[in-house]
Design a protein around this motif. Structure first.
Motif, PDB file in Angstrom:
ATOM      1  N   PRO A  94       0.785  -1.246   0.000  1.00  0.00           N
ATOM      2  CA  PRO A  94       0.000   0.000   0.000  1.00  0.00           C
ATOM      3  C   PRO A  94       0.818   1.299   0.000  1.00  0.00           C
ATOM      4  N   PRO A  95       1.998   1.353   0.625  1.00  0.00           N
ATOM      5  CA  PRO A  95       2.754   2.617   0.548  1.00  0.00           C
ATOM      6  C   PRO A  95       3.134   3.024  -0.886  1.00  0.00           C
ATOM      7  N   THR A  96       3.069   2.099  -1.847  1.00  0.00           N
ATOM      8  CA  THR A  96       3.346   2.476  -3.246  1.00  0.00           C
ATOM      9  C   THR A  96       2.110   3.064  -3.922  1.00  0.00           C
ATOM     10  N   GLY A  97       0.935   2.921  -3.270  1.00  0.00           N
ATOM     11  CA  GLY A  97      -0.327   3.333  -3.895  1.00  0.00           C
ATOM     12  C   GLY A  97      -1.085   2.163  -4.494  1.00  0.00           C
ATOM     13  N   ALA A  98      -0.425   0.988  -4.588  1.00  0.00           N
ATOM     14  CA  ALA A  98      -1.074  -0.188  -5.190  1.00  0.00           C
ATOM     15  C   ALA A  98      -1.849  -0.977  -4.136  1.00  0.00           C
ATOM     16  N   ARG A  99      -2.691  -1.916  -4.622  1.00  0.00           N
ATOM     17  CA  ARG A  99      -3.498  -2.768  -3.742  1.00  0.00           C
ATOM     18  C   ARG A  99      -2.902  -4.173  -3.679  1.00  0.00           C
ATOM     19  N   PRO A 100      -2.797  -4.763  -2.491  1.00  0.00           N
ATOM     20  CA  PRO A 100      -2.463  -6.190  -2.422  1.00  0.00           C
ATOM     21  C   PRO A 100      -3.668  -7.034  -2.846  1.00  0.00           C
ATOM     22  N   VAL A 101      -3.432  -8.052  -3.653  1.00  0.00           N
ATOM     23  CA  VAL A 101      -4.468  -9.036  -4.006  1.00  0.00           C
ATOM     24  C   VAL A 101      -3.943 -10.375  -3.508  1.00  0.00           C
ATOM     25  N   PHE A 102      -4.687 -10.998  -2.600  1.00  0.00           N
ATOM     26  CA  PHE A 102      -4.151 -12.173  -1.908  1.00  0.00           C
ATOM     27  C   PHE A 102      -4.407 -13.456  -2.692  1.00  0.00           C
ATOM     28  N   CYS A 103      -3.384 -14.337  -2.698  1.00  0.00           N
ATOM     29  CA  CYS A 103      -3.544 -15.630  -3.374  1.00  0.00           C
ATOM     30  C   CYS A 103      -3.235 -16.754  -2.391  1.00  0.00           C
ATOM     31  N   ASP A 104      -3.604 -17.970  -2.799  1.00  0.00           N
ATOM     32  CA  ASP A 104      -3.464 -19.146  -1.941  1.00  0.00           C
ATOM     33  C   ASP A 104      -2.062 -19.766  -2.106  1.00  0.00           C
ATOM     34  N   VAL A 105      -1.804 -20.792  -1.310  1.00  0.00           N
ATOM     35  CA  VAL A 105      -0.511 -21.495  -1.365  1.00  0.00           C
ATOM     36  C   VAL A 105      -0.765 -22.992  -1.519  1.00  0.00           C
ATOM     37  N   ALA A 327      -6.531 -23.359   1.258  1.00  0.00           N
ATOM     38  CA  ALA A 327      -5.275 -23.963   1.728  1.00  0.00           C
ATOM     39  C   ALA A 327      -4.624 -23.064   2.779  1.00  0.00           C
ATOM     40  N   THR A 328      -4.735 -21.761   2.586  1.00  0.00           N
ATOM     41  CA  THR A 328      -4.210 -20.816   3.582  1.00  0.00           C
ATOM     42  C   THR A 328      -4.899 -21.031   4.925  1.00  0.00           C
ATOM     43  N   ALA A 329      -6.230 -21.197   4.885  1.00  0.00           N
ATOM     44  CA  ALA A 329      -6.973 -21.422   6.129  1.00  0.00           C
ATOM     45  C   ALA A 329      -6.474 -22.690   6.810  1.00  0.00           C
ATOM     46  N   GLU A 330      -6.219 -23.734   5.992  1.00  0.00           N
ATOM     47  CA  GLU A 330      -5.777 -25.005   6.576  1.00  0.00           C
ATOM     48  C   GLU A 330      -4.386 -24.884   7.213  1.00  0.00           C
ATOM     49  N   VAL A 331      -3.438 -24.281   6.481  1.00  0.00           N
ATOM     50  CA  VAL A 331      -2.081 -24.220   7.049  1.00  0.00           C
ATOM     51  C   VAL A 331      -2.016 -23.249   8.217  1.00  0.00           C
ATOM     52  N   ALA A 332      -2.831 -22.197   8.172  1.00  0.00           N
ATOM     53  CA  ALA A 332      -2.848 -21.257   9.305  1.00  0.00           C
ATOM     54  C   ALA A 332      -3.291 -21.982  10.576  1.00  0.00           C
ATOM     55  N   ARG A 333      -4.256 -22.897  10.416  1.00  0.00           N
ATOM     56  CA  ARG A 333      -4.827 -23.625  11.555  1.00  0.00           C
ATOM     57  C   ARG A 333      -3.903 -24.738  12.049  1.00  0.00           C
ATOM     58  N   THR A 334      -3.146 -25.369  11.142  1.00  0.00           N
ATOM     59  CA  THR A 334      -2.456 -26.622  11.512  1.00  0.00           C
ATOM     60  C   THR A 334      -0.933 -26.499  11.649  1.00  0.00           C
ATOM     61  N   HIS A 335      -0.352 -25.327  11.320  1.00  0.00           N
ATOM     62  CA  HIS A 335       1.118 -25.290  11.288  1.00  0.00           C
ATOM     63  C   HIS A 335       1.717 -25.041  12.678  1.00  0.00           C
ATOM     64  N   LEU A 336       2.945 -25.468  12.811  1.00  0.00           N
ATOM     65  CA  LEU A 336       3.694 -25.221  14.051  1.00  0.00           C
ATOM     66  C   LEU A 336       5.184 -25.277  13.723  1.00  0.00           C
ATOM     67  N   ALA A 337       5.905 -24.225  14.098  1.00  0.00           N
ATOM     68  CA  ALA A 337       7.369 -24.234  13.935  1.00  0.00           C
ATOM     69  C   ALA A 337       7.981 -24.909  15.154  1.00  0.00           C
ATOM     70  N   ILE A 338       8.923 -25.813  14.884  1.00  0.00           N
ATOM     71  CA  ILE A 338       9.626 -26.502  15.971  1.00  0.00           C
ATOM     72  C   ILE A 338      11.107 -26.145  15.843  1.00  0.00           C
ATOM     73  N   PRO A 339      11.930 -26.470  16.831  1.00  0.00           N
ATOM     74  CA  PRO A 339      13.330 -25.997  16.802  1.00  0.00           C
ATOM     75  C   PRO A 339      14.062 -26.311  15.495  1.00  0.00           C
ATOM     76  N   MET A 340      14.843 -25.369  15.016  1.00  0.00           N
ATOM     77  CA  MET A 340      15.630 -25.508  13.780  1.00  0.00           C
ATOM     78  C   MET A 340      16.841 -24.609  13.889  1.00  0.00           C
ATOM     79  N   GLY A 341      17.950 -25.060  13.313  1.00  0.00           N
ATOM     80  CA  GLY A 341      19.135 -24.215  13.256  1.00  0.00           C
ATOM     81  C   GLY A 341      20.322 -24.996  12.760  1.00  0.00           C
ATOM     82  N   PRO A 342      21.427 -24.285  12.467  1.00  0.00           N
ATOM     83  CA  PRO A 342      22.594 -24.944  11.887  1.00  0.00           C
ATOM     84  C   PRO A 342      23.271 -25.942  12.816  1.00  0.00           C
TER      85      PRO A 342
END
Ligand SMILES: Cc1ncc(COP(=O)(O)O)c(C=O)c1O
Length: 371
Positions: A94-105, A327-342
């Motif tokens: 939005p700071p550019t003046g344009a509109r975001p249009v949301f898509c699924d994953v 699909a966005t609704a599904e992953v938003a509801r079911t996702h969980l980040a668990i420990p990760m790192g090098p």
């Protein structure tokens, strides 16, 4: 032993003397803005990505706004962006003046696909922001083949590789964040834009500097958005280690698989041919909250990052209202980040999986698409 969600200190500890020397070098130079460290980092980072140019900016959010402005995005235009991402991917539009249009994953990769992007295109679409979420790499070439320029939001994907190159060199432009928790991180805010296009690189260099080459004549309404010399010097110490850290992240994902995590929850799926440097290791489960509670009880880190997707955030009601993204609704509801790192070890992974097993003694349940 409790395993933290991410451990930024251990990989950096052996570099402390080199970082101290880099900071001292900048202090001694008396040059803090747009000096030799930024110029050298820009060259080194562009080479790493396989891009013609890298331009340092103040953070990954500015990087997106400036990239959009460089493409000429403005009032009346639309920019397609996923809703399952960090808020800044859309906030930058939005700071550019344009509109975001949301898509699924795609729920298994967390990335947009040519099909989900195509469904959101209109004659007003001026650009697509493709997010390489959690370190996976979205199919940029297939999306750019739809005929709209792609900006890669690669904030989470430094160190990943795809069959046709690295994030940063796959689309028309790419943006990075060097926020302290990222795969390549500085000690404050920082970001960069990469491109293979000389004219776009020139515009970006101007836009980050008040729309001017010389602070005498101002050709655009621009930004004061620069990576500073201290952060660039610190990033230069770390960049040669990014590849090794990326391997460590891949090894950690392997440890989880070997410990049987896939028997309990859905594991993230890499895009074909991609070698993800997982920034976050995000599983899916109908019982994500129970897994989170079990990990918390065992002292392990865990976090659901995007339970409310961006199109449903209060600030986006003018853009996201009425959009259906199952699909966005599904992953938003079911996702969980668990420990990760090098440096996450096989023993760490085994402890995290043992805690998850407490919550899921009967093993994996099918995820239901509830739309
Ligand atoms: C996907 C994504 N896009 C954009 C950003 C914004 O980066 P920054 O926090 O440096 O502004 C982030 C980082 O937080 C991110 O994860």
């Amino acid at each position: 032993m409790p395993v933290p969600l991410f451990d930024t200190a251990t990989p950096l500890a052996p570099l402390r003397a080199e970082i101290d020397a880099a900071v001292a070098r900048v202090l001694d130079s008396g040059r803090f803005i747009l000096g030799p460290e930024v110029a050298a980092f820009e060259r080194e980072f562009a080479d790493y990505c396989g891009a013609g140019h890298a331009v340092g900016v103040a953070n990954g959010t500015d990087a997106l706004t400036i990239a959009l402005r460089a493409l000429g995005v403005g009032s009346g235009d639309e920019v397609v962006v996923p809703s399952f991402t960090f808020y800044a991917s859309a906030e930058a539009i939005p700071p550019t003046g344009a509109r975001p249009v949301f898509c699924d994953v795609d729920p298994e990769t967390f990335c947009v696909t040519p099909e989900t992007v195509r469904a959101a295109l209109t004659p007003r679409t001026k650009a697509v922001i493709v997010v390489h979420l959690f370190g996976n790499v979205a199919p940029v070439a297939a999306i750019e083949a739809l005929g709209v320029p792609v900006i890669e939001d690669a904030a989470q994907a430094a160190g990943s590789t795809a069959p046709d190159g690295r994030p940063g060199a796959l689309g028309t432009l790419a943006t990075f964040s060097f926020f302290p928790s990222k795969n390549l991180a500085c000690f404050g805010d920082g970001g960069a834009i990469t491109t293979g296009d000389d004219a776009l690189a020139d515009r970006i260099r101007m836009l980050r500097f008040h729309g001017s080459w010389d602070k005498v004549t101002y050709e655009h309404v621009g930004y004061n958005s620069r990576l500073d010399e201290l952060q660039a010097a610190i990033l230069r110490v770390q960049l040669p280690h990014l590849e090794g850290w990326a391997e460590g992240r891949r090894a950690a994902a392997g440890h989880y698989e070997q410990a049987g995590l896939g028997e309990l929850v859905e594991l993230p799926r890499e895009e074909p041919g991609v070698r993800a440097a997982w920034h976050l290791f995000v599983i899916r489960s109908e019982r994500a909250d129970d897994v989170a509670a079990a990990l918390r009880a065992a002292g392990h880190g865990q976090k659901a990052y995007y339970r409310t997707p961006v199109h449903l955030q209060p600030a986006m009601t003018g853009y996201g209202g009425g959009v259906e993204l199952p699909a966005t609704a599904e992953v938003a509801r079911t996702h969980l980040a668990i420990p990760m790192g090098p440096v996450l070890s096989a023993a760490d992974a085994a402890e995290v999986v043992a805690a998850a097993r407490e919550a899921l003694p009967a093993g994996r349940q099918r995820i239901e698409l509830k739309g």
